[in-house]
Enzyme design. Structure first.
Site, PDB file in Angstrom:
ATOM      1  N   LYS A 191      27.835  43.316  23.559  1.00  0.00           N
ATOM      2  CA  LYS A 191      28.254  42.108  22.985  1.00  0.00           C
ATOM      3  C   LYS A 191      27.747  40.913  23.961  1.00  0.00           C
ATOM      4  O   LYS A 191      28.131  40.575  25.075  1.00  0.00           O
ATOM      5  CB  LYS A 191      29.963  41.864  23.150  1.00  0.00           C
ATOM      6  N   GLU A 267      30.123  42.269  37.295  1.00  0.00           N
ATOM      7  CA  GLU A 267      29.165  41.492  38.000  1.00  0.00           C
ATOM      8  C   GLU A 267      29.649  39.960  37.864  1.00  0.00           C
ATOM      9  O   GLU A 267      29.457  39.497  36.620  1.00  0.00           O
ATOM     10  CB  GLU A 267      27.899  41.702  37.375  1.00  0.00           C
ATOM     11  N   CYS A 302      23.634  33.418  38.865  1.00  0.00           N
ATOM     12  CA  CYS A 302      24.926  33.901  39.794  1.00  0.00           C
ATOM     13  C   CYS A 302      24.845  33.730  41.254  1.00  0.00           C
ATOM     14  O   CYS A 302      25.684  33.277  41.943  1.00  0.00           O
ATOM     15  CB  CYS A 302      25.332  35.345  39.238  1.00  0.00           C
ATOM     16  N   GLU A 400      32.339  27.647  41.759  1.00  0.00           N
ATOM     17  CA  GLU A 400      31.197  28.031  41.033  1.00  0.00           C
ATOM     18  C   GLU A 400      30.894  26.927  40.122  1.00  0.00           C
ATOM     19  O   GLU A 400      31.686  26.826  39.001  1.00  0.00           O
ATOM     20  CB  GLU A 400      31.094  29.315  40.479  1.00  0.00           C
TER      21      GLU A 400
END
Ligand code: NAD
Ligand code: MN
Length: 496
Positions: A191, A267, A302, A400
């Site tokens: 996906k 992750e 990331c 973040e």
């Protein structure tokens, strides 16, 4: 072959036939409800394709095909050496179609075409090939038993793996999971992000051409709540391998608990510290690297070095170098081969990042590098922003941002640097710069992060595991350690 110009890429883009359907059981098809969504490019707002908007019915179809293929064994019980050949062919096909795939990546999510060509697509092919080459070289174990017993310790494929990935490195993040999952003999339902579905859809056909049997690899584009969620709740999915935000990672673990206790490998996000000590071997080089660490991929990384910790005695000198280094990270049309800084993924994300810039101002941080994206008003462009005088409890230091917004924080000594660095819910990566060997080792040990870089920022390849401590996730992508996620460990005891 001469290098392509902006004009070349633009005209190829205009002629490109883009597939938007989902790929289930070996063929492209419309979503069951025949719904689509318009995928537009962040470069200019142009519609790229009507993309299948998959839902629960499509998930059911793809998972059933995946299970059937797994049970049939054409892939799951194929000799590893043969799976190696097929996956190597798949990697070859990614390389043979690299220009088209790179262009799709750039049009879809805005990254510079040069980076898609140099990093994303070769990296994806390399991930698949590395796992292919490894799979006929991993052995089981024999337990240290008494003489009348034989204990076999083997690894076998978990079965049906749902792979859910983000938009920042669309094909690369998928390949870090497809490589080991397929090499180990699993069936995979991928996906992709609704913001970047195009390369995943395209490579489904390439996998099939390479010889991956029908049902073994399906691709379901669609939204998280509509396609991702039913996959995560499915009773016949054995594992989910996820890359994305920490918030969604948490939801996937809940979904596992609510359904079949499927393995959930995540992750997730990061807020990584990059620590510059006064005795860094080369302050200018460290600043060049710190600029790339926040600006590469428009900050949508990331492991972005989003908290820059600078020892107080060199702060002014270092910030001068940094300002200069960031000068070469101004937005340029991502289809221009000279662009190293493209567009943000979409208007919504752009607004979110701008919201953090406003938050930094409100919290009293000082902006020393401002946005230069206004000139490219047409697309979702926003240049790098740097705040100094940041405290680690400000929002711009804790959350973040996933854009090129850098928080500069001062520190006095190593002890304080480590305390600030570790004062975060995340633990994905960290960098440190020093000429002192003992300090390098001491600080590297003290940092709670899955990757630590010394006198560089970013580094590593398929040979080393990649993943997070704390709320940056669990499990590891890359290296043989990644195979653990896609296999179950079996002990077989034979009485002799
Ligand atoms: P996201 O979490 O918003 O979405 C990731 C994927 O999850 C998408 O495919 C999305 O459709 C799907 N999803 C959303 N809601 C879902 C639900 N309820 N159920 C199932 N699936 C759902 O992340 P994003 O915005 O696409 O990507 C940015 C994030 O990815 C950042 O947090 C970044 O740090 C992280 N990231 C981590 C790594 C790593 O290796 N640790 C690498 C790249 C990106
Ligand atoms: Mn998101």
């Amino acid at each position: 072959m001469a290098a392509k110009s902006l004009h070349d890429w633009t005209s190829i883009a205009e002629r490109l036939q883009i597939e938007g359907r989902c790929f289930i059981d070996g063929r492209y098809q419309d979503a069951a409800e025949q719904c689509t969504f318009d995928k537009v490019s962040p470069l200019d707002g142009r519609k790229l394709a009507a993309v299948a908007r998959c839902g629960g019915a499509d998930v059911d179809l793809a998972v059933a095909a995946a299970r059937k293929a797994f049970e049939a064994g054409h892939w799951s019980r194929m000799a590893p050496a043969q799976r190696k050949r097929v996956l190597s062919r798949f990697a070859d096909l990614l390389e043979a179609n690299a220009e088209e795939l790179a262009l799709l990546e750039t049009l879809d999510m805005g990254k510079p075409i040069a980076h898609a060509l140099s990093t994303d697509i070769p990296g994806a092919a390399n991930a698949i090939r590395w796992c292919a080459e490894a799979i006929d070289k991993v052995y089981g174990e024999i337990a240290a038993t008494a003489a009348d017993q034989l204990g076999l310790i083997t690894r076998e494929a978990v079965g049906v793996v749902g792979v859910i990935v983000p938009w920042n490195f669309p094909l690369l993040m998928a390949s870090w999971k497809l490589g080991p999952a397929l090499a180990c003999g699993n069936s995979v339902v991928l996906k992709p992000s609704e913001r970047s579905p195009l390369t995943a859809i395209r490579v489904a056909r390439l996998a099939s051409e390479a010889g991956i049997p029908d049902g073994v690899f399906s691709v379901l584009p669609g939204f998280g709540t509509e396609a991702g969620s039913p996959l995560s709740l499915h009773m016949d999915v054995d594992a989910i391998a996820f890359t994305g935000s920490t918030n969604i990672a948490k939801q996937l673990m809940v979904a596992s608990g609510k359904s079949n206790l499927k393995r959930v490998w995540t992750e997730a996000g990061g807020k990584s510290p990059n620590i510059v000590f006064a005795d860094a071997p080369d302050l200018a080089a460290a600043a060049t690297s710190a600029a790339a660490a926040i600006a590469y991929n428009q900050g949508q990384v990331c492991t972005a070095g989003s908290r820059l910790l600078v020892q107080r005695s060199v702060r002014e000198a270092f910030l001068d170098h940094l300002r200069q280094a960031l000068g070469s990270w101004s937005p340029i049309n991502a289809l221009d081969p000279s662009s190293r800084y493209g567009a943000m993924v979409d208007a919504q994300h752009l607004q979110q990042v701008k919201g953090y810039v406003a938050a930094g101002m409100e919290e009293g941080a000082r902006m020393i590098v401002g946005d230069k994206g206004e000139s490219l008003a047409q697309g979702c462009y926003l240049g790098p922003v740097v705040f100094e005088g940041v405290r680690n409890d400000m929002r711009i230091a804790r959350e973040e941002i996933f854009g090129a917004v850098l928080a500069v924080i001062d520190f006095e000594d190593a002890e304080e640097a480590v305390a600030i660095a570790n004062d975060t819910p995340y633990g994905l990566a960290a960098g440190l710069w020093t000429s002192n060997l003992s300090r390098a080792h001491q600080v590297a040990r003290a940092l709670r992060a899955g990757s630590v870089w010394v006198n560089q920022y970013s580094g590593g390849d398929m040979t080393a595991p990649f993943g997070g401590f704390k709320q940056s996730g669990n499990g590891r992508d890359r290296s043989l350690h990644a195979f653990d996620k896609y296999t179950e460990l079996k002990a077989t005891w034979i009485r002799l």
